[in-house]
Design a protein around this motif. Structure first.
Motif, PDB file in Angstrom:
ATOM      1  N   SER A 197      70.809  34.973  85.014  1.00  0.00           N
ATOM      2  CA  SER A 197      70.008  33.834  85.467  1.00  0.00           C
ATOM      3  C   SER A 197      69.068  34.247  86.592  1.00  0.00           C
ATOM      4  O   SER A 197      67.874  33.907  86.583  1.00  0.00           O
ATOM      5  CB  SER A 197      70.913  32.693  85.938  1.00  0.00           C
ATOM      6  OG  SER A 197      71.757  32.242  84.894  1.00  0.00           O
ATOM      7  N   LEU A 209      67.718  32.026  77.308  1.00  0.00           N
ATOM      8  CA  LEU A 209      68.628  32.171  78.441  1.00  0.00           C
ATOM      9  C   LEU A 209      69.856  31.282  78.287  1.00  0.00           C
ATOM     10  O   LEU A 209      70.989  31.724  78.526  1.00  0.00           O
ATOM     11  CB  LEU A 209      67.897  31.840  79.748  1.00  0.00           C
ATOM     12  CG  LEU A 209      68.771  31.857  81.014  1.00  0.00           C
ATOM     13  CD1 LEU A 209      69.389  33.230  81.237  1.00  0.00           C
ATOM     14  CD2 LEU A 209      67.967  31.412  82.227  1.00  0.00           C
ATOM     15  N   CYS A 260      66.193  36.454  85.246  1.00  0.00           N
ATOM     16  CA  CYS A 260      65.206  35.694  84.483  1.00  0.00           C
ATOM     17  C   CYS A 260      64.315  34.854  85.398  1.00  0.00           C
ATOM     18  O   CYS A 260      63.089  34.793  85.201  1.00  0.00           O
ATOM     19  CB  CYS A 260      65.894  34.807  83.449  1.00  0.00           C
ATOM     20  SG  CYS A 260      66.570  35.715  82.044  1.00  0.00           S
ATOM     21  N   VAL A 276      67.498  40.720  76.507  1.00  0.00           N
ATOM     22  CA  VAL A 276      66.892  39.530  77.116  1.00  0.00           C
ATOM     23  C   VAL A 276      65.704  39.936  77.981  1.00  0.00           C
ATOM     24  O   VAL A 276      64.649  39.281  77.975  1.00  0.00           O
ATOM     25  CB  VAL A 276      67.932  38.748  77.936  1.00  0.00           C
ATOM     26  CG1 VAL A 276      67.264  37.657  78.777  1.00  0.00           C
ATOM     27  CG2 VAL A 276      68.968  38.120  77.005  1.00  0.00           C
TER      28      VAL A 276
END
Length: 398
Positions: free
Chosen positions: A175, A155, A178, A126
């Motif tokens: 979270s 996400l 990101c 990610v």
């Protein structure tokens, strides 16, 4: 990697590698101290756990060193395939018969007697994707549908797969990382505020949907309300910290590891450090992590390439947030959540994932440093030559 490329490599950053080696030495000492009694009872072999850990550590370091030699452009090229593979593995672990369930959570694959967590592959995948997208399409970021929306989809898919396991700690960590990357990468503030206004209520709904989640969230506020249930682990952790005082009881002299504090050499290893090494031991741990994270952030700030900068930032944020969650939960400052302390807690999958993250950081640092040295030596040769200097474009590579 060609011989020419290898010759341009800078050595691994001594501050980053030094901090990691110091943390791993810390880990070996404390895992040995805290696991002997447990291993004796579980496996009839007091050295079973520490012997496994002494195998995982060199494997993790070898992976970190190998990844540090990979060209940074290669990470950009595999952003989408790596993300796809990670998502497939996250789905596969939920399939009965493929994934292994431990303590009510289905997060592991069992392979040749080893347990592997696909989330440790999802995190770097990610991060690489987010860095790739914002570094490759900065002109799209001002528009929500073509800027933040594609990254948000990635996400949200990741969070859904984590909640299904369930693994709320990793969901919260991913979270936070990101959001930080989006902020630094140039996503408009108004888009982030709009997202937060919907994200926070959704997270609250997920928490209250199951009573045990809300109980875990609030138990750290008043653990003595249920001292033998939801508050038990935190109470035992606080007793360990309190027993250590300033200098600790001494290595091997802790009491809480004798089956009072569960997960003492994994998620709650910091409590045992506080008991046996005292406040000085905890402060030493915090200083090491502060130096590690500070050095990583310094490398990110001094990198001109947006992809490389965000890649470093995402990796260091992942390690930093995990450290804060682990220590905060053990001290009763945050809700109790099973999350290992990077490079300190026992756990093969976690260590491999942490070494992958730092390997990505060192990949940027080593190639950037090598190119700078090449430019410097080239400049000196050009100054000695009567010919005008040739511009090969290396200064624009990073």
């Amino acid at each position: 990697m060609s011989a020419k490329t290898a010759s341009r490599l800078a050595p691994p950053d001594p501050i980053l590698t030094g901090c990691v080696l110091a943390l791993l030495a810390f880990s070996v000492l404390m895992v040995y101290s805290t696991s002997i009694s447990v291993a004796e009872v579980r496996y009839n072999d007091p050295f079973r756990i520490i012997s496994h850990w002494l195998v995982y550590i060199p494997v993790g370091l070898a992976i970190m060193w190998g990844l540090s030699r990979v060209e940074v452009t290669w990470w950009r090229a595999i952003a989408l395939p790596a993300l796809a593979i990670a998502v497939v593995m996250m789905i596969a672990v939920l399939v009965p018969g493929l994934g292994r369930e431990i303590n009510g959570a289905q997060r592991w694959f069992s392979l040749f007697g080893l347990t592997l967590q696909p989330v440790e592959m999802l995190k770097p995948a990610v991060i690489i994707y987010m860095a790739y997208y914002m570094g490759s399409f900065p002109d799209r970021l001002s528009n929500f549908s073509s800027g933040l929306a594609p990254m948000l989809v990635v996400l949200m898919v990741s969070l859904v797969l984590l909640v299904l396991q369930p693994d709320f700690g990793s969901a919260a960590l991913l979270s936070a990382v990101c959001f930080c990357m989006w902020f630094v990468g140039g996503v408009p503030i108004r888009h982030l505020l709009l997202l937060l206004s919907t994200f926070i209520p959704l997270a609250v709904v997920v928490m209250i949907a199951e009573p045990y989640r809300m109980q875990r969230l609030t138990s750290f506020l008043e653990p003595w309300n249920d001292p033998y249930g939801s508050g038990y682990q935190l109470i035992q952790s606080m007793i360990a910290f309190g027993s250590g005082g300033l200098f600790g009881t001494g290595v091997g002299q802790g009491v809480q590891k004798l089956f009072y504090l569960p997960e003492v050499f994994t998620d709650f290893i910091s409590a045992s450090i506080g008991e046996e090494l005292g406040l000085l031991g905890i402060m030493s741990l915090i200083v090491l992590f502060t130096v590690l994270l500070g050095r990583g952030i310094w490398l990110a700030i001094h990198n001109q390439d947006m992809f490389s900068r965000l890649l470093i930032l995402g990796c260091m944020m992942t390690l930093g947030v995990a450290f804060i969650i682990n220590l905060g939960a053990a001290m009763g400052l945050l809700p109790t959540k099973g999350m290992p302390m990077p490079f300190v807690s026992y756990g093969g999958s976690a260590l491999i994932g942490e070494c992958v993250l730092l390997g990505l950081v060192l990949s940027v640092q080593r190639h950037q440093g090598g190119n700078k040295r090449l430019q410097k030596s080239g400049g000196k040769r050009a100054a000695k030559s009567s010919q005008p200097p040739m511009h090969d474009g290396l200064e624009h590579q990073f």
